[in-house]
Design a protein around this motif. Structure first.
Motif, short mmCIF file in Angstrom:
data_model
loop_
_atom_site.label_atom_id
_atom_site.label_comp_id
_atom_site.label_asym_id
_atom_site.label_seq_id
_atom_site.Cartn_x
_atom_site.Cartn_y
_atom_site.Cartn_z
N LEU A 34 -20.37 61.69 62.18
CA LEU A 34 -19.51 61.81 61.01
C LEU A 34 -18.04 61.91 61.41
CD1 LEU A 34 -21.69 64.43 59.15
CD2 LEU A 34 -21.43 62.04 58.49
N LYS A 35 -17.24 61.06 60.85
CA LYS A 35 -15.82 61.03 61.19
C LYS A 35 -15.06 62.14 60.45
CE LYS A 35 -14.12 56.87 61.56
NZ LYS A 35 -13.47 55.56 61.27
N LEU A 36 -14.25 62.88 61.20
CA LEU A 36 -13.41 63.90 60.58
C LEU A 36 -12.41 63.25 59.62
CD1 LEU A 36 -14.64 65.89 62.61
CD2 LEU A 36 -12.34 66.82 62.94
N PRO A 37 -12.00 63.97 58.59
CA PRO A 37 -11.08 63.39 57.60
C PRO A 37 -9.76 62.94 58.21
CG PRO A 37 -12.07 65.40 56.76
CD PRO A 37 -12.45 65.32 58.20
N LYS A 38 -9.22 61.89 57.63
CA LYS A 38 -7.94 61.32 58.06
C LYS A 38 -6.81 62.34 58.01
CE LYS A 38 -4.89 57.44 56.75
NZ LYS A 38 -3.75 58.13 56.12
N VAL A 39 -6.86 63.22 57.02
CA VAL A 39 -5.79 64.21 56.91
C VAL A 39 -5.75 65.11 58.13
CG1 VAL A 39 -7.22 65.89 55.64
CG2 VAL A 39 -4.73 65.92 55.37
N VAL A 40 -6.90 65.36 58.75
CA VAL A 40 -6.96 66.22 59.93
C VAL A 40 -6.50 65.47 61.18
CG1 VAL A 40 -8.49 67.57 61.42
CG2 VAL A 40 -8.83 67.59 58.93
N THR A 41 -7.01 64.25 61.37
CA THR A 41 -6.78 63.53 62.63
C THR A 41 -5.51 62.70 62.65
OG1 THR A 41 -8.16 61.71 61.81
CG2 THR A 41 -9.25 63.42 63.13
N HIS A 42 -5.17 62.10 61.53
CA HIS A 42 -4.04 61.18 61.50
C HIS A 42 -2.79 61.79 60.82
CE1 HIS A 42 -7.12 58.45 62.76
NE2 HIS A 42 -6.35 57.39 62.70
N ASP A 43 -3.00 62.36 59.63
CA ASP A 43 -1.84 62.89 58.90
C ASP A 43 -1.28 64.15 59.57
OD1 ASP A 43 -2.36 60.84 57.16
OD2 ASP A 43 -3.28 62.11 55.62
N ARG A 44 -2.17 65.09 59.93
CA ARG A 44 -1.73 66.36 60.53
C ARG A 44 -1.84 66.34 62.06
NH1 ARG A 44 -2.61 70.21 56.41
NH2 ARG A 44 -1.97 69.24 54.45
N ARG A 45 -2.50 65.31 62.60
CA ARG A 45 -2.63 65.14 64.06
C ARG A 45 -3.18 66.41 64.73
NH1 ARG A 45 0.12 60.45 65.80
NH2 ARG A 45 0.48 61.29 67.89
N LEU A 46 -4.24 66.97 64.07
CA LEU A 46 -5.02 68.09 64.60
C LEU A 46 -4.30 69.44 64.52
CD1 LEU A 46 -6.53 66.44 67.82
CD2 LEU A 46 -7.36 66.31 65.47
N THR A 47 -3.21 69.51 63.79
CA THR A 47 -2.43 70.74 63.70
C THR A 47 -2.18 71.10 62.23
OG1 THR A 47 -1.32 70.24 65.79
CG2 THR A 47 -0.30 71.90 64.38
N GLY A 48 -2.50 72.33 61.86
CA GLY A 48 -2.18 72.79 60.51
C GLY A 48 -3.07 72.24 59.42
N ALA A 49 -4.31 71.88 59.77
CA ALA A 49 -5.24 71.36 58.75
C ALA A 49 -6.49 72.22 58.67
CB ALA A 49 -5.61 69.91 59.08
N ASP A 50 -6.32 73.53 58.84
CA ASP A 50 -7.48 74.43 58.87
C ASP A 50 -8.27 74.41 57.57
OD1 ASP A 50 -6.57 75.08 61.36
OD2 ASP A 50 -5.86 77.09 60.84
N GLU A 51 -7.57 74.38 56.45
CA GLU A 51 -8.26 74.41 55.16
C GLU A 51 -9.10 73.15 54.96
OE1 GLU A 51 -7.18 74.58 50.38
OE2 GLU A 51 -5.70 75.23 51.87
N GLU A 52 -8.51 72.00 55.28
CA GLU A 52 -9.25 70.73 55.14
C GLU A 52 -10.43 70.66 56.10
OE1 GLU A 52 -5.05 70.11 53.77
OE2 GLU A 52 -6.00 71.08 55.48
N LEU A 53 -10.25 71.18 57.30
CA LEU A 53 -11.35 71.20 58.26
C LEU A 53 -12.48 72.10 57.79
CD1 LEU A 53 -12.48 70.36 61.01
CD2 LEU A 53 -11.25 72.31 62.01
N ARG A 54 -12.15 73.28 57.29
CA ARG A 54 -13.19 74.19 56.78
C ARG A 54 -13.97 73.55 55.64
NH1 ARG A 54 -9.38 78.38 57.83
NH2 ARG A 54 -8.53 78.13 55.72
#
Length: 283
Positions: free
Chosen positions: A70-90
């Motif tokens: 399963l691919k992690l959401p774009k907002v986590v990997t591309h938009d936020r580049r793995l930083t500051g996306a804790d809520e979306e990741l949860r």
């Protein structure tokens, strides 16, 4: 000894009446696909996190040995580049929880601009992820393939947390010019990365892009037969996804890849036998 094979999706218009019964309700198509293949890429989760109820339906349509990558959401990997996306990741982790062990790996596909200087951010992100899941990373920056130092730095970050490096093998696709509309579109969109066949974990994952001509697809995957057979002999449990630009024959090709590996290594567990599909119904 199991080799899992699959496609980039579990439903496709051209599969109806060929691989999947037609008509077939949308909520039953994954169950039918799982008779053909034992794994599937979760590309749709890149664009939107599914409802938990939807994921529960996925679990109900598949056996416990089926594999979702399963691919992690774009907002986590591309938009936020793995930083500051804790809520979306949860939210994503909560949504996929009903899959249980079917969530074979959570797939961190990174943009082409994510290069060697970004590896510390990746390492921090990986260390902060829950240990309940396995993780696999796909990179596209050329330095990770061309610069031995960058390769080593990335591998070290992945090995520390037992994460896999997913190769997307497009070398056979780009060997000769495109010959169809689907190939011409893929020619402009797919990454041109060098071949990589090194596994870091016990559960390697491969994405392979062939051509719309099935025989050229088979010709292009020949090097992978030795690689995957070798992994199986080492006790690894690989997953191989077969793509073509139009994906019209992808389920059959995935099974054919499995058959060719099994011809070399008969102790590999056979795939399930799919339910025969009749001709499309007019009404």
């Amino acid at each position: 000894m199991r080799l899992h094979v699959g496609c980039a999706m579990w439903t496709h218009r051209s599969w109806q009446g060929r691989f999947l019964a037609h008509p077939l309700p949308a909520h039953e198509r994954l169950r039918a696909y799982a008779e053909w293949c034992t794994a599937v890429e979760g590309n749709t989760t890149f664009y939107a996190t599914p409802a938990r109820e939807t994921v529960t339906s996925w679990a109900q349509q598949t056996g416990p040995g089926f594999r979702f990558v399963l691919k992690l959401p774009k907002v986590v990997t591309h938009d936020r580049r793995l930083t500051g996306a804790d809520e979306e990741l949860r939210a994503f982790l909560s949504a996929v929880e009903p899959l249980g062990p079917r969530a074979h790996a959570l797939w961190i596909q990174l943009p082409g601009s994510f290069g060697p200087t970004d590896v510390p951010a990746l390492a921090r992100f990986l260390r902060g992820l829950p240990a309940a899941h396995r993780y696999a990373v796909e990179v596209r920056h050329p330095a990770f393939f061309d610069d031995p130092g960058a390769t080593r730095t990335l591998e070290e970050a992945l090995v520390r947390v037992d994460a896999e490096w997913i190769p997307f093998d497009t070398t056979a696709f780009f060997r000769t010019p495109p010959t169809s509309d689907a190939e011409r579109e893929a020619w402009t969109r797919k990454p041109r990365t060098p071949l990589r066949t090194r596994a870091l974990t016990e559960r390697p994952i491969v994405r392979y892009l062939g051509r719309d001509d099935p025989e050229r697809t088979v010709e292009g995957w020949q090097p992978w037969l030795d690689v995957v057979t070798g992994w199986l002999r080492e006790g690894r449990s690989p997953t191989v996804f077969v793509h073509t630009p139009d994906n019209a024959d992808a389920p059959d090709l995935a099974r054919r890849f499995h058959d060719e590996v099994r011809a070399r290594l008969p102790e590999v567990e056979p795939l399930p036998e799919p339910t025969p599909v009749g001709p499309p119904m007019l009404f």
